[in-house]
Design an enzyme around this catalytic site. Structure first.
Site, mmCIF file in Angstrom:
data_model
loop_
_atom_site.group_PDB
_atom_site.id
_atom_site.type_symbol
_atom_site.label_atom_id
_atom_site.label_comp_id
_atom_site.label_asym_id
_atom_site.label_seq_id
_atom_site.Cartn_x
_atom_site.Cartn_y
_atom_site.Cartn_z
ATOM 1 N N CYS A 2 31.651 74.992 10.731
ATOM 2 C CA CYS A 2 31.899 75.808 9.540
ATOM 3 C C CYS A 2 32.649 75.020 8.469
ATOM 4 O O CYS A 2 33.525 74.220 8.770
ATOM 5 C CB CYS A 2 32.745 77.015 9.908
ATOM 6 N N ARG A 27 28.304 68.729 7.950
ATOM 7 C CA ARG A 27 29.065 69.173 9.125
ATOM 8 C C ARG A 27 28.209 69.968 10.096
ATOM 9 O O ARG A 27 28.591 70.138 11.250
ATOM 10 C CB ARG A 27 30.248 70.054 8.678
ATOM 11 N N TRP A 72 28.661 78.096 11.247
ATOM 12 C CA TRP A 72 28.012 77.618 12.466
ATOM 13 C C TRP A 72 28.321 78.686 13.512
ATOM 14 O O TRP A 72 29.470 78.883 13.891
ATOM 15 C CB TRP A 72 28.599 76.266 12.862
ATOM 16 N N ASN A 98 37.166 79.989 9.371
ATOM 17 C CA ASN A 98 36.758 79.012 10.395
ATOM 18 C C ASN A 98 37.670 79.218 11.600
ATOM 19 O O ASN A 98 38.861 79.459 11.427
ATOM 20 C CB ASN A 98 36.976 77.576 9.907
ATOM 21 N N GLY A 99 37.113 79.065 12.788
ATOM 22 C CA GLY A 99 37.940 79.213 13.983
ATOM 23 C C GLY A 99 37.438 80.369 14.826
ATOM 24 O O GLY A 99 36.357 80.916 14.579
ATOM 25 N N GLU A 480 25.169 56.831 26.154
ATOM 26 C CA GLU A 480 25.054 57.011 24.704
ATOM 27 C C GLU A 480 23.574 57.096 24.290
ATOM 28 O O GLU A 480 23.197 57.922 23.461
ATOM 29 C CB GLU A 480 25.775 55.859 23.987
ATOM 30 N N LYS A 484 21.908 60.314 22.527
ATOM 31 C CA LYS A 484 21.245 60.181 21.225
ATOM 32 C C LYS A 484 19.839 60.765 21.266
ATOM 33 O O LYS A 484 19.455 61.549 20.421
ATOM 34 C CB LYS A 484 21.197 58.686 20.862
ATOM 35 N N GLU A 487 19.908 64.644 21.762
ATOM 36 C CA GLU A 487 20.375 65.492 20.658
ATOM 37 C C GLU A 487 19.429 65.505 19.469
ATOM 38 O O GLU A 487 19.357 66.503 18.754
ATOM 39 C CB GLU A 487 21.800 65.159 20.230
ATOM 40 N N HIS A 503 21.422 57.898 44.327
ATOM 41 C CA HIS A 503 22.150 59.023 44.916
ATOM 42 C C HIS A 503 21.724 60.370 44.325
ATOM 43 O O HIS A 503 22.418 61.355 44.509
ATOM 44 C CB HIS A 503 23.663 58.823 44.737
ATOM 45 N N LYS A 601 28.393 68.540 12.980
ATOM 46 C CA LYS A 601 28.938 67.185 12.848
ATOM 47 C C LYS A 601 30.393 67.137 13.290
ATOM 48 O O LYS A 601 30.813 66.217 13.969
ATOM 49 C CB LYS A 601 28.806 66.707 11.397
HETATM 50 O O1 M6R Z 1 34.035 63.519 15.388
HETATM 51 P P1 M6R Z 1 34.099 63.124 16.833
HETATM 52 O O2 M6R Z 1 33.858 61.666 17.025
HETATM 53 O O3 M6R Z 1 35.362 63.563 17.497
HETATM 54 O O4 M6R Z 1 32.902 63.898 17.502
HETATM 55 C C1 M6R Z 1 32.707 63.879 18.886
HETATM 56 C C2 M6R Z 1 31.357 64.418 19.257
HETATM 57 O O5 M6R Z 1 31.228 65.753 18.833
HETATM 58 C C3 M6R Z 1 30.227 63.594 18.633
HETATM 59 O O6 M6R Z 1 30.287 62.265 19.000
HETATM 60 C C4 M6R Z 1 28.843 64.163 19.058
HETATM 61 O O7 M6R Z 1 28.655 64.003 20.423
HETATM 62 C C5 M6R Z 1 27.739 63.490 18.241
HETATM 63 N N1 M6R Z 1 26.783 64.459 17.813
HETATM 64 C C6 M6R Z 1 27.023 62.432 18.994
HETATM 65 O O8 M6R Z 1 26.008 61.831 18.271
#
Ligand code: M6R
Length: 606
Positions: A2, A27, A72, A98-99, A480, A484, A487, A503, A601
């Site tokens: 948000c 965001r 959001w 927000n929150g 990672e 990637k 997501e 395992h 974001k």
């Molecule tokens: O702003 P931050 O680095 O604290 O965010 C952490 C995660 O939310 C962020 O890395 C998220 O996993 C990304 N979408 C990954 O690409």
């Protein structure tokens, strides 16, 4: 997640609010809305993008005072009714929030029993009815808000607009808000970068603060009515306008910005002749570095993976025990905090609620915590007080790319710095610094000739699921890569240490299953070859990320070489093809690569 923007002054509010909403788009959100005071309060809100909201806005909305929001969804689905702002039944008060309000359902039931009609399913709406009732009871606007918040359990970044008062009341608790100071005008935003086109002079509200904004004045106070710290900060680092330039998407642009971003991160932070890193912002002398009992690194998502790489660098180069923690677990597991340990909070946005809460928990128990943060002046950076900015520049795509490489680089610099204060020799340090300084050019070299990405995409875009494997520093790189692809392309992915594959995950493999293996030419290479053979024996197709010139290339069905480097820094190169694979697979599957579904974001709720 948000976003909030508000304006009060002499100018027409709505263009400023819409512009602010656009700046907050990165965001992540699913609906947007605006409220402007013009006699009454006119509210317009819509699910979808800010452009969808704009399409329903009247040509001109009169009024010099207003608030706007990107939502959001947390409580209640993605509907126009659930979008913010929310108004009191008579339309005289409007709020954006927000929150999360934890006791919303009890308050809602109570208000409903007294005849209040709700228009949304959100937790936030209770706030507007509580405030309205306090006003009806004779409270002044600020008192009405304060009284309402006393009944709330949870977090808030709140802005309140009144039809009958020329003011915006704002309050912060666990959800960032920053006040912007203009000439005869005042601004409020959840993100300072939404304000920098208008003013560089800001006041960061702290948890428990309220602010009353009028055109020429800003008054801050605490929940108990006492004065709040209203130190004015000048934001020196303005983020460049979010322009795509020649790139079709921010994710691709940010992948290609990595060489330059990495130079910004390491320039001036190495002492080549001494063979050491120099992260002055940490405020740690060599003597203090010697005394650190262990290092704990805390983050979420991509930042967590950077922590996992960092912890290996620190253990390897400094022989100090180091561990990486998932922030959301760490904060709730009543962690034992050692005042001789050093804690790092790693975050791109600097606003991640779980990481921020972990920082507070560490500090509450007497621990030392330093930030490794991208966004200057963000909540975690300010909460830590000291640390190292990673200087990636604005990262707009939801999928984090250039922040990962810079987090890894900043933690590598720390590993060398603490290593040199302990057991690492000057000669070793000099070689490491030389190798690290050479990485940006190697990234450029790779991005100019990224190898058979298209072949990998052809295989992956048909896959039911994808397994990513790596050992040592390549295990977090595998995670990672999995994160990637998952997501942005919505393909179920698992990132596993290669040795763990047998395992469990091996059960997934069948004829043609794609397995992405990250196998630089380090001490784990030969073990990883065994894992590759175990996969191939079950019909898997191997997409292999390896260092140039290594004969291991023969073990891949599709082999993607990256320039070779010191084994400590291979994540800075092996992650690149994984980022490109995710990006191009998402495009092949027609996914919204910069704004993947359901994701935000900056994740400012727990
Ligand atoms: O702003 P931050 O680095 O604290 O965010 C952490 C995660 O939310 C962020 O890395 C998220 O996993 C990304 N979408 C990954 O690409």
């Amino acid at each position: 997640m948000c976003g909030i923007i508000g304006y009060i002054g002499m100018q027409n509010a709505s263009p400023i609010l819409v512009d602010g909403l656009r700046k907050l788009e990165y965001r992540g959100y699913d609906s947007a809305g605006i409220a402007v005071k013009n006699g009454d309060i006119s509210i317009h809100k819509k699910i979808g993008k800010v452009a969808d909201l704009e399409s329903i806005l009247p040509k001109k909305i009169e009024g010099t005072c207003g608030i706007a929001h990107t939502r959001w969804a947390t409580h209640g689905g993605v509907t126009d009714a659930n979008a913010h702002p929310h108004a009191s039944e008579d339309g005289k008060v409007a709020i954006i929030h927000n929150g999360i309000i934890e006791n919303a359902s009890q308050i809602r039931k109570h208000l409903q029993s007294e005849g209040v009609k709700f228009s949304s399913e959100t937790d936030s709406e209770v706030l507007v009815h509580l405030i309205h009732r306090n006003l009806e009871g004779g409270s002044a606007p600020l008192t009405a808000v304060r009284k309402a918040l006393r009944r709330i359990r949870g977090t808030w970044g709140l802005c309140v607009l009144f039809a009958d008062h020329e003011a915006i009341i704002c309050a912060r608790n666990g959800s960032p808000l920053v006040v912007g100071i203009g000439e005869g005008e005042s601004y409020i935003a959840s993100d300072p970068h939404a304000l920098t086109p208008y003013t560089q002079r800001v006041i960061f509200l702290e948890d428990g603060d309220l602010a009353e904004l009028t055109p020429g004045d800003i008054r801050t106070s605490r929940m108990d009515g006492s004065a709040a710290d209203s130190t004015v900060t000048t934001i020196e680092e303005t983020w460049a306008e979010a322009e795509l330039g020649d790139f079709p998407h921010f994710m691709l642009k940010e992948i290609h910005e990595q060489p330059e971003a990495l130079r910004h991160c390491i320039t001036g932070r190495t002492l080549g002749s001494e063979g050491t890193g120099k992260l002055g912002g940490l405020g740690l002398s060599p003597r203090e570095l010697q005394r650190i009992s262990h290092v704990r690194l805390i983050g979420c998502g991509t930042a967590l993976h950077a922590c996992q790489v960092g912890r290996l660098s620190i253990e390897t180069l400094a022989r100090v025990p180091a561990l990486a923690h998932v922030a959301s677990e760490f904060r709730y597991n009543d962690p034992v905090i050692d005042s001789n340990a050093l804690y790092f909070a790693v975050s791109q946005s600097g606003e991640t609620a779980d990481t921020l809460a972990a920082v507070k928990e560490i500090q509450l128990k007497g621990g030392r915590v330093r930030g490794v943060i991208n966004v200057v002046g963000s909540s975690i950076a300010r909460q830590c007080g000291s640390g190292a900015y990673i200087h990636s520049g604005p990262e707009q795509a939801v999928a984090s790319t250039k922040a990962f490489t810079n987090m890894v680089a900043a933690l590598s610099l720390f590993a060398i710095q603490i290593g040199r204060a302990r057991t690492l020799s000057r000669a070793q340090g000099r070689n490491l610094i030389k190798s690290l300084n050479a990485v940006p050019n190697k990234i450029e070299e790779y991005l100019a000739n990224p190898g058979p990405i298209a072949e990998a995409v052809a295989l992956l875009s048909k896959a039911k699921s994808v397994l990513f494997l790596g050992r040592g520093v390549s295990a977090p790189v595998a995670r990672e890569g999995a994160l990637k692809l998952m997501e942005v392309a919505y393909i179920p992915c698992l990132g596993y240490p290669a040795g763990e594959m047998k395992h469990g995950p091996i059960a997934l493999l069948e004829e043609g299953s794609p397995v992405v293996v990250i196998a630089p030419n380090d001490s784990h290479r030969n073990k990883t070859i065994s894992s590759i053979h175990e996969c191939r024996a079950r019909g898997a197709k191997i997409i292999l990320i390896h260092e140039e010139g290594d004969s291991i290339a023969e073990d891949g069905d599709i082999s993607i070489p990256v320039p070779s480097t010191d084994s400590m820094f291979t994540p800075l190169l092996t992650v690149l093809p994984l980022q490109l694979i995710a990006y191009h697979t998402a495009l092949a599957l027609d996914c919204d690569v910069d704004r993947p579904r359901n994701l935000a974001k900056s994740v400012t709720v727990e």
